[in-house]
Design a protein around this motif. Structure first.
Motif, PDB file in Angstrom:
ATOM      1  N   UNK A   1      -5.516  -3.911  -3.897  1.00 49.53           N
ATOM      2  CA  UNK A   1      -6.193  -4.871  -3.037  1.00 49.53           C
ATOM      3  C   UNK A   1      -7.099  -5.791  -3.839  1.00 49.53           C
ATOM      4  N   UNK A   2      -7.762  -5.255  -4.845  1.00 51.53           N
ATOM      5  CA  UNK A   2      -8.654  -6.074  -5.673  1.00 51.53           C
ATOM      6  C   UNK A   2      -7.875  -7.143  -6.423  1.00 51.53           C
ATOM      7  N   UNK A   3      -6.747  -6.768  -7.017  1.00 53.47           N
ATOM      8  CA  UNK A   3      -5.919  -7.730  -7.745  1.00 53.47           C
ATOM      9  C   UNK A   3      -5.417  -8.810  -6.791  1.00 53.47           C
TER      10      UNK A   3
ATOM     11  N   UNK B   1       8.378  -0.513 -11.334  1.00 52.76           N
ATOM     12  CA  UNK B   1       7.537   0.682 -11.243  1.00 52.76           C
ATOM     13  C   UNK B   1       6.364   0.460 -10.287  1.00 52.76           C
ATOM     14  N   UNK B   2       6.177   1.423  -9.400  1.00 52.74           N
ATOM     15  CA  UNK B   2       5.051   1.445  -8.476  1.00 52.74           C
ATOM     16  C   UNK B   2       4.230   2.692  -8.809  1.00 52.74           C
ATOM     17  N   UNK B   3       3.034   2.485  -9.282  1.00 51.34           N
ATOM     18  CA  UNK B   3       2.209   3.587  -9.762  1.00 51.34           C
ATOM     19  C   UNK B   3       1.921   4.559  -8.624  1.00 51.34           C
ATOM     20  N   UNK B   4       2.227   5.817  -8.873  1.00 52.27           N
ATOM     21  CA  UNK B   4       2.000   6.855  -7.877  1.00 52.27           C
ATOM     22  C   UNK B   4       3.173   7.079  -6.953  1.00 52.27           C
ATOM     23  N   UNK B   5       4.149   6.155  -6.971  1.00 51.31           N
ATOM     24  CA  UNK B   5       5.317   6.258  -6.088  1.00 51.31           C
ATOM     25  C   UNK B   5       6.551   6.658  -6.888  1.00 51.31           C
ATOM     26  N   UNK B   6       6.902   5.841  -7.878  1.00 53.34           N
ATOM     27  CA  UNK B   6       8.035   6.202  -8.743  1.00 53.34           C
ATOM     28  C   UNK B   6       7.646   6.233 -10.222  1.00 53.34           C
ATOM     29  N   UNK B   7       6.349   6.159 -10.482  1.00 57.46           N
ATOM     30  CA  UNK B   7       5.831   6.276 -11.851  1.00 57.46           C
ATOM     31  C   UNK B   7       4.450   6.912 -11.788  1.00 57.46           C
ATOM     32  N   UNK B   8       4.149   7.747 -12.769  1.00 52.81           N
ATOM     33  CA  UNK B   8       2.835   8.422 -12.843  1.00 52.81           C
ATOM     34  C   UNK B   8       2.524   9.167 -11.543  1.00 52.81           C
TER      35      UNK B   8
ATOM     36  N   UNK C   1       0.838  -1.202   0.000  1.00 53.57           N
ATOM     37  CA  UNK C   1       0.000   0.000   0.000  1.00 53.57           C
ATOM     38  C   UNK C   1       0.871   1.249   0.000  1.00 53.57           C
ATOM     39  N   UNK C   2       0.404   2.281  -0.665  1.00 56.74           N
ATOM     40  CA  UNK C   2       1.171   3.526  -0.737  1.00 56.74           C
ATOM     41  C   UNK C   2       0.389   4.673  -0.119  1.00 56.74           C
ATOM     42  N   UNK C   3       1.114   5.577   0.540  1.00 54.50           N
ATOM     43  CA  UNK C   3       0.496   6.799   1.061  1.00 54.50           C
ATOM     44  C   UNK C   3       0.205   7.765  -0.077  1.00 54.50           C
ATOM     45  N   UNK C   4       1.003   7.680  -1.153  1.00 54.50           N
ATOM     46  CA  UNK C   4       0.760   8.513  -2.334  1.00 54.50           C
ATOM     47  C   UNK C   4      -0.427   7.938  -3.119  1.00 54.50           C
ATOM     48  N   UNK C   5      -1.303   8.811  -3.584  1.00 52.23           N
ATOM     49  CA  UNK C   5      -2.478   8.402  -4.356  1.00 52.23           C
ATOM     50  C   UNK C   5      -3.151   7.176  -3.721  1.00 52.23           C
ATOM     51  N   UNK C   6      -3.606   7.292  -2.478  1.00 48.28           N
ATOM     52  CA  UNK C   6      -4.088   6.116  -1.743  1.00 48.28           C
ATOM     53  C   UNK C   6      -5.272   5.409  -2.389  1.00 48.28           C
TER      54      UNK C   6
ATOM     55  N   UNK D   1      -7.201  -5.370   2.755  1.00 50.64           N
ATOM     56  CA  UNK D   1      -6.752  -4.141   3.394  1.00 50.64           C
ATOM     57  C   UNK D   1      -7.533  -2.936   2.873  1.00 50.64           C
ATOM     58  N   UNK D   2      -7.563  -1.910   3.690  1.00 50.56           N
ATOM     59  CA  UNK D   2      -8.294  -0.690   3.348  1.00 50.56           C
ATOM     60  C   UNK D   2      -7.365   0.319   2.692  1.00 50.56           C
ATOM     61  N   UNK D   3      -7.940   1.210   1.923  1.00 52.61           N
ATOM     62  CA  UNK D   3      -7.153   2.151   1.118  1.00 52.61           C
ATOM     63  C   UNK D   3      -6.313   3.098   1.956  1.00 52.61           C
ATOM     64  N   UNK D   4      -6.691   3.332   3.205  1.00 63.21           N
ATOM     65  CA  UNK D   4      -6.032   4.348   4.023  1.00 63.21           C
ATOM     66  C   UNK D   4      -5.014   3.775   5.010  1.00 63.21           C
ATOM     67  N   UNK D   5      -4.708   2.483   4.916  1.00 62.01           N
ATOM     68  CA  UNK D   5      -3.883   1.852   5.949  1.00 62.01           C
ATOM     69  C   UNK D   5      -2.413   2.236   5.886  1.00 62.01           C
ATOM     70  N   UNK D   6      -1.975   2.870   4.799  1.00 61.70           N
ATOM     71  CA  UNK D   6      -0.613   3.404   4.780  1.00 61.70           C
ATOM     72  C   UNK D   6      -0.517   4.707   5.567  1.00 61.70           C
TER      73      UNK D   6
END
Length: 577
Positions: free
Chosen positions: A367-369, A482-489, A355-360, A385-390
């Motif tokens: 989580x769906x995947x 690449x982690x979307x929202x972290x080091x990409x996009x 989970x990422x704090x960026x673009x939560x 897990x919930x979207x805000x757990x980071x």
């Protein structure tokens, strides 16, 4: 004795070792594949080059193409089989989710017992089918909330439980004979379990009717999570106390959930998670047998807990490989006769570390995947897990979205309509074989190094996990992964997500209840119960009966654990370089 319903399975003849695929046809396929590579593929790669070094999250090379040639040595009945039958590659129940979905067991716990009781009731009203309890850090370390070591930790990562009085509030008005309860607790597991049993007993539920799971896997604490209290040997003994007691007194209870989740969260690969978890499981089996238990007396109630990370195909293969490997070990190495002893029944949780704090909001997709991978892998229960757990403990809305994710998969996706729908996929079957073989290689290596306890002391597990974690983070830092929202996009914007905060008025109420318990209980009875607990430790007797008496007397968690601290000493991990 094995149940009659399983007797047919144990008498079936072993089939001849034969492949599904004709040798001549495989040879023709090899020729055709080479022709394809020299023509169609070559032209495509010249026009659009492939990415280099395509690997799973665990660093395992992924082939461009899988065909029947990758499964030429596989025997269907011996390697894949049918659901509900050895080797359980396709699942531990014959009908799997066609009969009923997996247990939707959302992990919950924060603040006071009252807070968490309300969250339990809310989730059950929204369709959750089992409870899963998180405890705060003071409880996990066996301290009462007013202990100096507990300062600042009240209710932050789970619910605070200091005595039976808190347990009574936590599970108030919940039908303990109709739901199953999981409790994520380790060093203080037997004391917390005793409180749960006594609370149920006071409400008229006999212990034999209670169903649930105690995480109680202390070995993985030394390997990964580090929430240990006592040295490994007496800690292992306390786990065997619960296995022995549960096997003989609580037939519906899983007295241990052998946990790979925390090993994976610490940075292990999928193969390491599977191998180290099974190694821990075998260590418990060996210790229980040494205690005098028969393999078929306790093995049917062993359960497992796995992480589900981002690599979709690898995670599916991990579950299938784990079931097959465990079944083979139980039957062939330990001689278990009851097919229930061969079954790896498991809970799964989506990967908190992913989970990422960026673009939560992206965490909903992750989580769906991961949840879909767990379902296609054949999990028996699942937490999403919930979207805000980071950022913080999950809010009610975030927890509801996470639960709805499971429900949409169960009721709208169609993947539950047939058992193990990806079986026969060349890629899935090849990855399943590869994962099992790699895990077995780790098991052989651990045995050569002296077993699990020796590998804890010599730092083998810690070193392997640290190396994997470093490699994975380096790939992210170098943008090789690449982690979307972290080091990409990425987006340059402030994160605005409502978060849950613990009400410290609740801590005041909790402490008032704790002080009231200490004032109103029978002090002589508490002293008697704690003295009996110390004698059980000194005389190497099963500690569960004494813990139940201590809970009935309203001894606090800290008082019970202080007896263990005095009897066993506290553990400091040796420095390993």
């Amino acid at each position: 004795m094995p149940d009659p319903e399983f007797s047919e399975l144990t008498t079936r003849p072993v089939l001849e070792q034969r492949s599904l695929f004709d040798a001549e046809e495989l040879a023709r396929l090899e020729t055709a594949q080479r022709q394809w590579e020299d023509t169609t593929l070559k032209q495509s790669v010249q026009r659009i080059p492939e990415r280099e070094q395509i690997e799973t999250t665990s660093g395992v090379p992924v082939q461009r193409l899988y065909t029947p040639r990758d499964l030429s040595k596989q025997n269907y009945m011996q390697d894949i089989g049918f659901p509900g039958e050895y080797p359980y590659t396709r699942g531990v129940q014959p009908t799997m989710y066609r009969a009923k979905p997996w247990t939707m067991r959302m992990f919950a716990g924060f603040g006071t017992a009252e807070d968490t009781n309300a969250r339990f009731k809310y989730l059950l009203q929204q369709g959750q089918t089992g409870l899963s309890t998180a405890f705060d850090m003071a409880t996990l370390y066996g301290y009462d909330t007013d202990h100096p070591m507990a300062a600042g930790e009240f209710g932050k990562c789970g619910v605070a439980i200091s005595s039976l009085a808190d347990m009574e509030v936590l599970f108030a008005d919940l039908p303990l004979d109709k739901i199953t309860t999981s409790m994520t607790i380790n060093s203080p597991a037997s004391a917390i379990w005793a409180m749960y049993i006594v609370n149920a007993e006071k409400r008229g539920y006999p212990m034999a009717k209670l169903g649930g799971t105690l995480q109680n896997d202390i070995l993985k604490e030394y390997i990964a999570q580090k929430e240990y209290l006592f040295p490994p040997e007496p800690s292992l003994g306390l786990v065997i106390d619960t296995i022995e007691f549960g096997s003989r007194s609580m037939p519906r209870w899983n007295t241990i959930s052998i946990s790979g989740y925390h090993i994976r969260e610490a940075g292990a690969t999928a193969v390491q998670e599977l191998a180290f978890t099974i190694a821990d499981g075998l260590a418990y089996v060996d210790a229980a047998i040494e205690r005098g238990l028969k393999i078929d007396e306790f093995a049917p109630r062993l359960s497992f807990f796995f992480d589900v990370h981002n690599d979709f195909l690898e995670e599916i293969a991990k579950f299938r490989a784990g079931r097959r490997l465990w079944a083979r070990l139980m039957r062939e190495k330990y001689g278990a006769k009851d097919p229930r002893s061969w079954m790896m029944r498991c809970h799964a949780q989506t990967a908190g570390v992913s989970l990422s704090a960026q673009q939560p909001e992206n965490n909903i997709v992750r989580t769906t995947i991961q949840a879909l991978a767990a379902v296609l892998g054949g999990t028996n229960s699942l937490h999403t897990n919930s979207l805000d757990e980071a950022l913080a403990l999950p809010t009610e809305k975030a927890a509801l979205i996470a639960l709805r994710t499971q429900q949409i998969i169960a009721h709208e996706s169609g993947v539950v309509n047939t058992v193990d729908p990806l079986a026969g996929s060349y890629a899935i079957e090849a990855l399943t074989d590869q994962t099992e073989q790699a895990a077995q290689q780790y098991l052989d290596r651990i045995e050569q190094l002296g077993g699990v306890l020796a590998c804890i002391q010599n730092g083998f597990f810690q070193h392997e996990i640290a190396e994997s974690a470093y490699r994975y983070q380096q790939e992210i830092d170098l943008q090789q992964r690449q982690i979307v929202g972290v080091n990409a996009y990425t987006l340059d914007e402030e994160v605005k997500v409502p978060t849950l905060y613990v009400d410290y008025e609740g801590q005041k109420r909790h402490l008032e209840r704790l002080n009231r318990v200490r004032r109103e209980r029978d002090q002589a009875e508490v002293r008697r119960a704690l003295s009996a607990l110390r004698r059980a430790c000194d005389e190497h007797k099963n500690t569960m009966p004494a813990l139940l008496d201590a809970a009935r007397a309203y001894a606090t968690l800290g008082e019970m654990m202080d007896v263990f601290r005095a009897a066993f000493g506290e553990y400091l991990e040796p420095a390993i370089f």
